[in-house]
Write a protein that holds these residues in place. Structure first.
Motif, PDB file in Angstrom:
ATOM      1  N   LEU A   1      12.926  13.018   4.106  1.00  0.00           N
ATOM      2  CA  LEU A   1      11.545  12.528   4.164  1.00  0.00           C
ATOM      3  C   LEU A   1      11.520  11.088   4.652  1.00  0.00           C
ATOM      4  O   LEU A   1      12.248  10.235   4.132  1.00  0.00           O
ATOM      5  CB  LEU A   1      10.901  12.622   2.786  1.00  0.00           C
ATOM      6  CG  LEU A   1      10.979  13.999   2.100  1.00  0.00           C
ATOM      7  CD1 LEU A   1      10.570  13.885   0.639  1.00  0.00           C
ATOM      8  CD2 LEU A   1      10.094  15.007   2.826  1.00  0.00           C
TER       9      LEU A   1
ATOM     10  N   HIS B   1       8.894   7.942   5.316  1.00  0.00           N
ATOM     11  CA  HIS B   1       7.530   7.441   5.118  1.00  0.00           C
ATOM     12  C   HIS B   1       7.065   6.612   6.320  1.00  0.00           C
ATOM     13  O   HIS B   1       7.850   6.263   7.207  1.00  0.00           O
ATOM     14  CB  HIS B   1       7.439   6.610   3.839  1.00  0.00           C
ATOM     15  CG  HIS B   1       8.194   5.320   3.895  1.00  0.00           C
ATOM     16  ND1 HIS B   1       7.703   4.182   4.495  1.00  0.00           N
ATOM     17  CD2 HIS B   1       9.429   4.984   3.428  1.00  0.00           C
ATOM     18  CE1 HIS B   1       8.586   3.198   4.390  1.00  0.00           C
ATOM     19  NE2 HIS B   1       9.652   3.669   3.753  1.00  0.00           N
TER      20      HIS B   1
ATOM     21  N   SER C   1       5.916   7.367  -2.011  1.00  0.00           N
ATOM     22  CA  SER C   1       4.751   8.149  -1.596  1.00  0.00           C
ATOM     23  C   SER C   1       5.076   9.645  -1.529  1.00  0.00           C
ATOM     24  O   SER C   1       4.175  10.481  -1.505  1.00  0.00           O
ATOM     25  CB  SER C   1       4.232   7.662  -0.236  1.00  0.00           C
ATOM     26  OG  SER C   1       5.217   7.791   0.769  1.00  0.00           O
ATOM     27  N   TRP C   2       6.358   9.978  -1.521  1.00  0.00           N
ATOM     28  CA  TRP C   2       6.789  11.374  -1.480  1.00  0.00           C
ATOM     29  C   TRP C   2       7.057  11.948  -2.873  1.00  0.00           C
ATOM     30  O   TRP C   2       7.502  13.106  -2.989  1.00  0.00           O
ATOM     31  CB  TRP C   2       8.077  11.489  -0.666  1.00  0.00           C
ATOM     32  CG  TRP C   2       7.974  11.146   0.782  1.00  0.00           C
ATOM     33  CD1 TRP C   2       8.508  10.058   1.409  1.00  0.00           C
ATOM     34  CD2 TRP C   2       7.316  11.904   1.804  1.00  0.00           C
ATOM     35  NE1 TRP C   2       8.230  10.093   2.758  1.00  0.00           N
ATOM     36  CE2 TRP C   2       7.497  11.217   3.027  1.00  0.00           C
ATOM     37  CE3 TRP C   2       6.600  13.111   1.802  1.00  0.00           C
ATOM     38  CZ2 TRP C   2       6.986  11.693   4.234  1.00  0.00           C
ATOM     39  CZ3 TRP C   2       6.087  13.579   3.009  1.00  0.00           C
ATOM     40  CH2 TRP C   2       6.286  12.873   4.203  1.00  0.00           C
TER      41      TRP C   2
ATOM     42  N   VAL D   1       5.854  15.496  -3.681  1.00  0.00           N
ATOM     43  CA  VAL D   1       6.497  16.470  -2.806  1.00  0.00           C
ATOM     44  C   VAL D   1       7.942  16.694  -3.235  1.00  0.00           C
ATOM     45  O   VAL D   1       8.423  17.826  -3.307  1.00  0.00           O
ATOM     46  CB  VAL D   1       6.426  15.995  -1.337  1.00  0.00           C
ATOM     47  CG1 VAL D   1       7.214  16.931  -0.425  1.00  0.00           C
ATOM     48  CG2 VAL D   1       4.976  15.896  -0.876  1.00  0.00           C
TER      49      VAL D   1
ATOM     50  N   ALA E   1      14.714  10.933   0.287  1.00  0.00           N
ATOM     51  CA  ALA E   1      13.559  10.177   0.775  1.00  0.00           C
ATOM     52  C   ALA E   1      14.061   8.808   1.223  1.00  0.00           C
ATOM     53  O   ALA E   1      14.417   7.963   0.401  1.00  0.00           O
ATOM     54  CB  ALA E   1      12.502  10.035  -0.310  1.00  0.00           C
TER      55      ALA E   1
ATOM     56  N   HIS F   1       5.880  10.936   7.942  1.00  0.00           N
ATOM     57  CA  HIS F   1       4.472  10.638   7.685  1.00  0.00           C
ATOM     58  C   HIS F   1       4.016   9.493   8.575  1.00  0.00           C
ATOM     59  O   HIS F   1       4.721   8.491   8.711  1.00  0.00           O
ATOM     60  CB  HIS F   1       4.261  10.232   6.218  1.00  0.00           C
ATOM     61  CG  HIS F   1       2.881   9.701   5.932  1.00  0.00           C
ATOM     62  ND1 HIS F   1       2.652   8.411   5.499  1.00  0.00           N
ATOM     63  CD2 HIS F   1       1.659  10.287   6.058  1.00  0.00           C
ATOM     64  CE1 HIS F   1       1.352   8.227   5.343  1.00  0.00           C
ATOM     65  NE2 HIS F   1       0.724   9.347   5.667  1.00  0.00           N
TER      66      HIS F   1
ATOM     67  N   MET G   1       0.184  13.677   1.507  1.00  0.00           N
ATOM     68  CA  MET G   1       1.341  14.049   0.680  1.00  0.00           C
ATOM     69  C   MET G   1       1.194  13.524  -0.743  1.00  0.00           C
ATOM     70  O   MET G   1       1.828  14.041  -1.667  1.00  0.00           O
ATOM     71  CB  MET G   1       2.655  13.555   1.303  1.00  0.00           C
ATOM     72  CG  MET G   1       2.882  12.074   1.263  1.00  0.00           C
ATOM     73  SD  MET G   1       1.823  11.182   2.434  1.00  0.00           S
ATOM     74  CE  MET G   1       2.662   9.584   2.437  1.00  0.00           C
TER      75      MET G   1
ATOM     76  N   PRO H   1       0.305  17.137  -2.727  1.00  0.00           N
ATOM     77  CA  PRO H   1       1.758  17.332  -2.594  1.00  0.00           C
ATOM     78  C   PRO H   1       2.170  18.803  -2.561  1.00  0.00           C
ATOM     79  O   PRO H   1       3.150  19.159  -1.905  1.00  0.00           O
ATOM     80  CB  PRO H   1       2.329  16.620  -3.821  1.00  0.00           C
ATOM     81  CG  PRO H   1       1.214  16.618  -4.819  1.00  0.00           C
ATOM     82  CD  PRO H   1      -0.034  16.474  -4.003  1.00  0.00           C
TER      83      PRO H   1
END
Length: 259
Positions: free
Chosen positions: A34, A36, A44-45, A48, A61, A92, A243, A247
């Motif tokens: 992931l 960001h 922010s994930w 998820v 992440a 993202h 997200m 999520p």
């Protein structure tokens, strides 16, 4: 097993996730990476990550430097090269430009997922794409640029405008924390011409909200159509941080790409 080869990095990633109840990663599943975007960070994930980990996916992440497309893509590319086994790469916002460049020449990246994200073609810029269709109000919400000692400037969103601009469908107390902890992006990164478009050769999926005030929904529809996305999901009323506010839907699409 599709985990980071460097044990120390893997252990640090696991600690940072802070998941109390986490399923053991399934060796038959790809690693989800992931990335960001601007004005956010890896947290922010969190929602998820929780669902993906519960479903047995190894997850990393990354902390996107937000300095330049080329430099950030090299950073992500180095992380990808350190992962054994297949990868689903997720970006993202500005992180979409980064993954589009980072995945070029990375044979273990099997799918791309764009979450309210840019999908630039070579020569295009994030700023140019966000202005291709009407609807973005980001410029009006930015704080005065911060001049950097080595040249260039950093951009932030004004804290009092962060909620309405960036995360209108997220609770106010949560957006206040997000506003205070936002990570700036170097202005130059948003006007840097794209080099590499992995979505031309790697299957892609996309998800975004129709109430996004950073990147107009029409721009994201244009980009996902151009990339011939396997599936594009539009969340009614969702903000730029889909997200965070949705999520479950984001994780479900990532898992579809992983299959």
């Amino acid at each position: 097993m599709p985990i980071l080869k460097t044990a120390a990095v893997a252990a640090l990633a696991s600690l940072s996730l802070g998941l109390a109840a986490r399923a053991a990663p399934d060796p038959g599943k790809p690693t989800i990476v992931l990335v960001h975007g601007a004005f956010a960070d890896a947290s922010s994930w969190n929602g998820v990550v929780a669902k993906l980990a519960k479903d047995g996916y190894p997850v990393v992440a990354l902390a996107n430097p937000l300095r330049s497309v080329k430099g950030d893509a090299a950073y992500v590319g180095a992380a990808l090269a350190a992962i054994a086994g297949p990868v689903v790469l997720v970006g993202h916002s500005y992180g979409g430009a980064v993954i589009s460049a980072a995945a070029v020449g990375q044979p273990n990246v099997k799918a791309l997922v764009y979450v309210a994200a840019f999908e630039p073609a070579p020569g295009e810029t994030s700023l140019g794409l966000s202005g291709k269709f009407p609807g973005s109000t980001l410029g009006e919400a930015l704080a005065p640029p911060v001049t950097l000692p080595g040249g260039g400037v950093d951009l932030y969103i004004q804290q009092e405008k962060f909620g309405p601009q960036f995360a209108a469908d997220v609770p106010a107390d949560q957006t206040a924390v997000m506003a205070a902890t936002q990570r700036p992006i170097a202005q130059g990164a948003l006007v840097e011409p794209q080099v590499g478009a992995a979505w031309r050769t790697i299957p892609s999926w996309s998800i975004y909200g129709d109430a996004d005030r950073n990147i107009p929904a029409a721009a994201m529809a244009f980009m996902s159509d151009r990339a011939k996305a396997k599936r594009a999901v539009v969340i009614k009323g969702a903000s730029h941080v889909v997200m965070v506010s949705h999520p479950g839907e984001v994780a479900t699409l990532i898992e579809e790409a992983a299959r």
